[in-house]
Motif scaffolding. Structure first.
Motif, short mmCIF file in Angstrom:
data_model
loop_
_atom_site.label_atom_id
_atom_site.label_comp_id
_atom_site.label_asym_id
_atom_site.label_seq_id
_atom_site.Cartn_x
_atom_site.Cartn_y
_atom_site.Cartn_z
N SER A 1 -34.33 8.38 15.11
CA SER A 1 -34.63 8.46 13.67
C SER A 1 -33.36 8.51 12.85
CB SER A 1 -35.51 9.67 13.37
OG SER A 1 -34.81 10.87 13.60
N VAL A 2 -32.37 9.23 13.30
CA VAL A 2 -31.10 9.36 12.57
C VAL A 2 -30.39 8.01 12.53
CG1 VAL A 2 -28.80 10.42 12.63
CG2 VAL A 2 -30.85 11.83 13.03
N ARG A 3 -30.25 7.40 13.69
CA ARG A 3 -29.56 6.11 13.78
C ARG A 3 -30.27 5.04 12.96
NH1 ARG A 3 -29.68 5.87 18.77
NH2 ARG A 3 -31.64 4.74 18.99
N GLU A 4 -31.58 4.92 13.15
CA GLU A 4 -32.34 3.86 12.48
C GLU A 4 -32.39 4.05 10.97
OE1 GLU A 4 -33.13 1.09 13.86
OE2 GLU A 4 -32.78 1.69 15.92
N LEU A 5 -32.49 5.29 10.51
CA LEU A 5 -32.51 5.53 9.07
C LEU A 5 -31.17 5.20 8.42
CD1 LEU A 5 -34.61 8.78 8.74
CD2 LEU A 5 -35.17 6.54 7.79
N ALA A 6 -30.07 5.55 9.09
CA ALA A 6 -28.75 5.24 8.54
C ALA A 6 -28.56 3.72 8.45
CB ALA A 6 -27.66 5.88 9.39
N VAL A 7 -28.96 3.01 9.50
CA VAL A 7 -28.84 1.55 9.51
C VAL A 7 -29.75 0.94 8.44
CG1 VAL A 7 -29.33 -0.50 10.92
CG2 VAL A 7 -28.04 1.42 11.89
N TYR A 8 -30.96 1.44 8.35
CA TYR A 8 -31.91 0.94 7.34
C TYR A 8 -31.35 1.15 5.94
CZ TYR A 8 -36.23 0.28 4.74
OH TYR A 8 -37.19 -0.17 3.85
N ARG A 9 -30.76 2.31 5.69
CA ARG A 9 -30.21 2.61 4.37
C ARG A 9 -29.13 1.59 3.99
NH1 ARG A 9 -31.03 5.57 -0.46
NH2 ARG A 9 -28.99 5.82 -1.40
N VAL A 10 -28.27 1.24 4.94
CA VAL A 10 -27.24 0.24 4.66
C VAL A 10 -27.89 -1.07 4.24
CG1 VAL A 10 -25.39 -1.17 5.68
CG2 VAL A 10 -25.53 1.28 6.21
N ALA A 11 -28.88 -1.51 5.00
CA ALA A 11 -29.58 -2.76 4.68
C ALA A 11 -30.21 -2.69 3.30
CB ALA A 11 -30.64 -3.05 5.74
N TRP A 12 -30.81 -1.54 2.99
CA TRP A 12 -31.49 -1.34 1.70
C TRP A 12 -30.47 -1.35 0.55
CZ3 TRP A 12 -31.57 2.62 -2.00
CH2 TRP A 12 -32.66 2.61 -2.88
N VAL A 13 -29.36 -0.64 0.73
CA VAL A 13 -28.32 -0.57 -0.31
C VAL A 13 -27.73 -1.96 -0.56
CG1 VAL A 13 -25.98 0.28 -0.78
CG2 VAL A 13 -27.74 1.87 -0.02
N LEU A 14 -27.47 -2.70 0.51
CA LEU A 14 -26.86 -4.02 0.36
C LEU A 14 -27.86 -5.11 0.00
CD1 LEU A 14 -24.23 -3.92 3.25
CD2 LEU A 14 -23.86 -3.56 0.78
N GLY A 15 -29.13 -4.78 0.06
CA GLY A 15 -30.16 -5.73 -0.34
C GLY A 15 -30.42 -6.85 0.65
N CYS A 16 -30.19 -6.59 1.93
CA CYS A 16 -30.46 -7.61 2.95
C CYS A 16 -31.95 -7.58 3.28
CB CYS A 16 -29.62 -7.36 4.20
SG CYS A 16 -29.96 -8.55 5.52
N GLN A 17 -32.68 -8.55 2.76
CA GLN A 17 -34.13 -8.61 2.98
C GLN A 17 -34.47 -8.70 4.47
OE1 GLN A 17 -35.62 -12.04 0.92
NE2 GLN A 17 -34.80 -11.38 -1.05
N TRP A 18 -33.74 -9.53 5.19
CA TRP A 18 -34.03 -9.69 6.60
C TRP A 18 -33.80 -8.38 7.36
CZ3 TRP A 18 -32.34 -9.19 11.52
CH2 TRP A 18 -33.12 -9.82 12.50
N SER B 1 -27.01 -11.81 4.10
CA SER B 1 -27.16 -12.02 2.65
C SER B 1 -26.36 -13.22 2.18
CB SER B 1 -26.74 -10.76 1.89
OG SER B 1 -27.63 -9.70 2.16
N ALA B 2 -25.13 -13.35 2.68
CA ALA B 2 -24.30 -14.48 2.28
C ALA B 2 -24.92 -15.81 2.71
CB ALA B 2 -22.90 -14.34 2.88
N LEU B 3 -25.55 -15.81 3.88
CA LEU B 3 -26.16 -17.05 4.39
C LEU B 3 -27.57 -17.26 3.86
CD1 LEU B 3 -24.84 -17.02 8.06
CD2 LEU B 3 -24.02 -18.39 6.13
N GLY B 4 -28.07 -16.31 3.05
CA GLY B 4 -29.38 -16.47 2.44
C GLY B 4 -30.55 -16.29 3.40
N VAL B 5 -30.36 -15.51 4.45
CA VAL B 5 -31.43 -15.28 5.42
C VAL B 5 -32.40 -14.26 4.82
CG1 VAL B 5 -32.01 -14.50 7.73
CG2 VAL B 5 -29.91 -15.80 7.35
N ALA B 6 -33.65 -14.64 4.67
CA ALA B 6 -34.66 -13.79 4.03
C ALA B 6 -35.54 -13.12 5.07
CB ALA B 6 -35.51 -14.62 3.07
#
Length: 189
Positions: free
Chosen positions: A64-81, A168-173
């Motif tokens: 839970s700790v690892r996955e939440l931290a990783v998820y937060r990065v994706a959420w903050v950076l706006g990586c939809q994929w 995000s740079a490559l537009g992967v959704a």
């Protein structure tokens, strides 16, 4: 569709096609970042090997700790994929994915433990530009998770920063992994 089209199976080398099959068996579909990276076969196999090795080696932290931290990065950076795929990983780990709706207010949400809050705050500090990590923050994390845990957390957060920025740079959704009904890669025709 991504800015760089995916390499279709019929255009891929034999080894890439085998990797596609293995990914589809494991995940239900070929991940689009995987299929886009196939344009550079050396990086494709280095990335594949690295991801599998990191997954196998990451055992110091609670999932839970690892996955939440990783998820937060994706959420903050706006990586939809990454958000889509990260939600699936948490679901498969048996974690509460409903609480992800409250990731923006993790500091006050009762759905997050103190350890999870500390890891998410660290993810924010590592993802900031410039990096805003403090000595006190690392010392607190070391008390919570040990040195190996801090190294694992840092590595996972750094790796997700790379993944999210590249995707995000490559537009992967998003690809539908979070719903359990992943969509097929939009192969270029």
């Amino acid at each position: 569709m991504s800015r760089i089209p995916s390499v279709a199976p019929q255009d891929a080398s034999f080894l890439v096609r085998m990797a596609y099959r293995a990914a589809a068996r494991r995940l239900g579909a070929v991940p689009e970042p995987f299929a886009v990276t196939a344009h550079h076969s050396r990086l494709f196999f280095v990335s594949l090997t690295h991801e599998l090795a990191v997954e196998k080696a990451s055992t110091s932290l609670p999932a839970s700790v690892r996955e939440l931290a990783v998820y937060r990065v994706a959420w903050v950076l706006g990586c939809q994929w990454c958000v889509d795929f990260g939600t699936m990983l948490q679901r498969l780990d048996g974690l509460d994915v409903d609480r992800l709706r409250e990731i923006g207010s993790y500091e006050t949400s009762p759905r997050y433990s103190e350890d999870e809050r500390a890891a998410i705050a660290y993810a924010d500090a590592m993802t900031a530009t410039p990096v805003e990590v403090t000595d006190a923050q690392v010392a607190d994390l070391e008390r919570r998770f040990g040195r190996a845990g801090v190294v694992e957390l840092s590595y996972q957060i750094g790796l997700e920063n790379m993944r999210a920025r590249v995707n995000s740079a490559l537009g992967v959704a998003e690809q539908g992994f979070s719903s359990g009904e992943s969509c097929r890669v939009p192969w270029e025709r």
